[in-house]
Structure formats: structure tokens, C-alpha cells
Design a protein around this motif. Structure first.
Motif, PDB file in Angstrom:
ATOM      1  N   UNK A  33      27.885   8.790  78.283  1.00 44.10           N
ATOM      2  CA  UNK A  33      26.675   8.644  79.113  1.00 44.10           C
ATOM      3  C   UNK A  33      25.897   7.415  78.641  1.00 44.10           C
ATOM      4  N   UNK A  34      25.548   6.538  79.557  1.00 47.70           N
ATOM      5  CA  UNK A  34      24.881   5.306  79.139  1.00 47.70           C
ATOM      6  C   UNK A  34      23.370   5.328  79.330  1.00 47.70           C
ATOM      7  N   UNK A  35      22.834   6.350  79.973  1.00 51.31           N
ATOM      8  CA  UNK A  35      21.409   6.341  80.274  1.00 51.31           C
ATOM      9  C   UNK A  35      20.591   7.289  79.403  1.00 51.31           C
ATOM     10  N   UNK A  36      21.138   8.412  79.045  1.00 48.94           N
ATOM     11  CA  UNK A  36      20.388   9.418  78.313  1.00 48.94           C
ATOM     12  C   UNK A  36      21.197   9.904  77.116  1.00 48.94           C
ATOM     13  N   UNK A  89      24.541   5.962  68.904  1.00 46.86           N
ATOM     14  CA  UNK A  89      24.583   6.030  70.361  1.00 46.86           C
ATOM     15  C   UNK A  89      23.439   5.223  70.971  1.00 46.86           C
ATOM     16  N   UNK A  90      22.261   5.338  70.364  1.00 45.53           N
ATOM     17  CA  UNK A  90      21.074   4.649  70.888  1.00 45.53           C
ATOM     18  C   UNK A  90      20.986   3.190  70.424  1.00 45.53           C
ATOM     19  N   UNK A 123      15.155   8.725  78.933  1.00 41.65           N
ATOM     20  CA  UNK A 123      15.965   7.510  78.898  1.00 41.65           C
ATOM     21  C   UNK A 123      16.050   6.958  77.480  1.00 41.65           C
ATOM     22  N   UNK A 124      17.064   6.141  77.255  1.00 48.44           N
ATOM     23  CA  UNK A 124      17.342   5.626  75.915  1.00 48.44           C
ATOM     24  C   UNK A 124      16.124   4.952  75.272  1.00 48.44           C
ATOM     25  N   UNK A 125      15.369   4.200  76.036  1.00 47.69           N
ATOM     26  CA  UNK A 125      14.217   3.479  75.490  1.00 47.69           C
ATOM     27  C   UNK A 125      13.243   4.447  74.829  1.00 47.69           C
ATOM     28  N   UNK A 126      12.943   5.533  75.497  1.00 46.76           N
ATOM     29  CA  UNK A 126      12.023   6.533  74.957  1.00 46.76           C
ATOM     30  C   UNK A 126      12.687   7.292  73.811  1.00 46.76           C
ATOM     31  N   UNK A 130      11.437   7.993  69.952  1.00 46.41           N
ATOM     32  CA  UNK A 130      11.331   9.377  69.475  1.00 46.41           C
ATOM     33  C   UNK A 130      12.141   9.569  68.200  1.00 46.41           C
ATOM     34  N   UNK A 131      13.352   9.019  68.170  1.00 47.77           N
ATOM     35  CA  UNK A 131      14.210   9.182  66.997  1.00 47.77           C
ATOM     36  C   UNK A 131      13.625   8.492  65.766  1.00 47.77           C
TER      37      UNK A 131
END
Length: 175
Positions: A33-36, A89-90, A123-126, A130-131
Motif C-alpha cells: 500500500x503506497x498511501x496509508x 515503510x514511511x 495518509x503517510x505524511x500524517x 505521528x510515528x
């Protein structure tokens, strides 16, 4: 208060190596998955978080059982593995800056960590923010609140990953 830079990048390379070994093992699927952040990552993070809860017997306030500290730090290392996989992943580095902290009760940190992990579905940006800015500092605080330091965690992580890699290479892990 003083800030301290915490660097977990050692986990990134080892997780990449281990993930590559898993990719080469037939039948083990990797997320694409590339978006989330995939739900499998969120479930893995939460699962390892609650392995820590179980090992530390946080949910058994009435229990007089002795806590196996080696088991607790091993479970913390497992959570770090999932954090490393998620960071890979991110495509973020596992470096964060945290204030010198007053230690909170581990139960309070676990509930907050669980909440932040569940918010990785954006989404990945958020999820990157968060991470690195939410989950990682709470994870560090959890390590300290359980009576460990970051050297204990790094030692347990390397020991656990070396064992995992050896078992995978020996064919102990089955599809």
C-alpha cells in the motif's frame, strides 16, 4: 528542561535486512500500500504493545507473580522491530528529540501509545509525524517507566533480531 536526541536508526537497517530475508521466503507477503500505513502494521504494533502489558503484568494489579524482566525487555525489543518496520515503510529516520522526562505510570503510557498507534491510518505524511513526534517519545518514556534504559533496549533488540535471523536461515520459521 533539557532535550535529548534519541536515535533508533540501528533498528532501521536490521529491519530492512530481516524484511529482505522474509521477502525471499516463499509465501510471506509484504505490504505494498503506497498511501496509508497497512492495518497489518497497526495490528502488529498494538499486538507487541500488549505483549509488553502481559509480560509486565500491568493488567493484574492483584497479582503477586514475579515479573520476568528479561521477557519484558524482549517484548519491548519486539515493539521496536515493528516501529522500525513502520519507519522503513514511511521512509523516516527513527530519530526524535524528547524532553528529559518525568516518568509516568506505564499503564497511562500504554493507553496513550495505543491511541497514537491507531491514528497511523491517516495518509503517510500524517503518519510520519505521528510515528516520530508522538509514538517514539512515548515508547522511550515507556522503556524508562518499566525500569530500563535505552542501552537495555538496544542489547535486547540485537539479541532478538540475531535469534530471528538465525531461526529464519535454519528454516525454523514456517510459512
Amino acid at each position: 528542561m533539557n532535550n535529548k536526541v534519541i536515535d533508533f536508526t540501528y533498528a532501521l537497517e536490521k529491519q530492512k535486512t530481516f524484511s529482505k530475508l522474509l521477502e525471499d521466503k516463499k509465501g510471506i507477503k509484504q505490504p505494498s500500500d503506497i498511501y496509508n500505513v497497512p492495518y497489518s502494521f497497526i495490528l502488529g504494533l498494538n499486538s507487541e504493545l500488549y505483549e509488553i502489558v502481559n509480560a509486565a503484568k500491568m493488567h493484574k494489579s492483584y497479582s503477586k507473580e514475579k515479573i520476568d524482566r528479561d521477557h519484558v525487555i524482549e517484548e519491548c525489543a519486539d515493539l521496536l522491530s515493528w516501529i522500525g518496520n513502520t519507519a522503513n515503510f514511511l521512509e523516516v529516520k527513527l530519530i526524535t528529540e524528547v524532553q528529559e522526562m518525568q516518568i509516568t505510570a506505564p499503564e497511562v503510557i500504554v493507553v496513550s501509545l495505543n491511541d497514537k498507534i491507531n491514528r497511523l491510518t491517516w495518509k503517510k505524511r500524517v503518519a510520519r509525524y505521528t510515528l516520530t513526534d508522538k509514538i517514539l517519545p512515548l515508547f522511550v518514556e515507556l522503556i524508562y517507566s518499566l525500569g530500563f534504559d535505552l542501552n537495555d533496549l538496544e542489547e535486547a533488540y540485537h539479541k532478538k533480531m540475531d535469534k530471528n535471523i538465525l531461526e529464519l536461515e535454519q528454516g525454523i520459521w514456517k510459512n
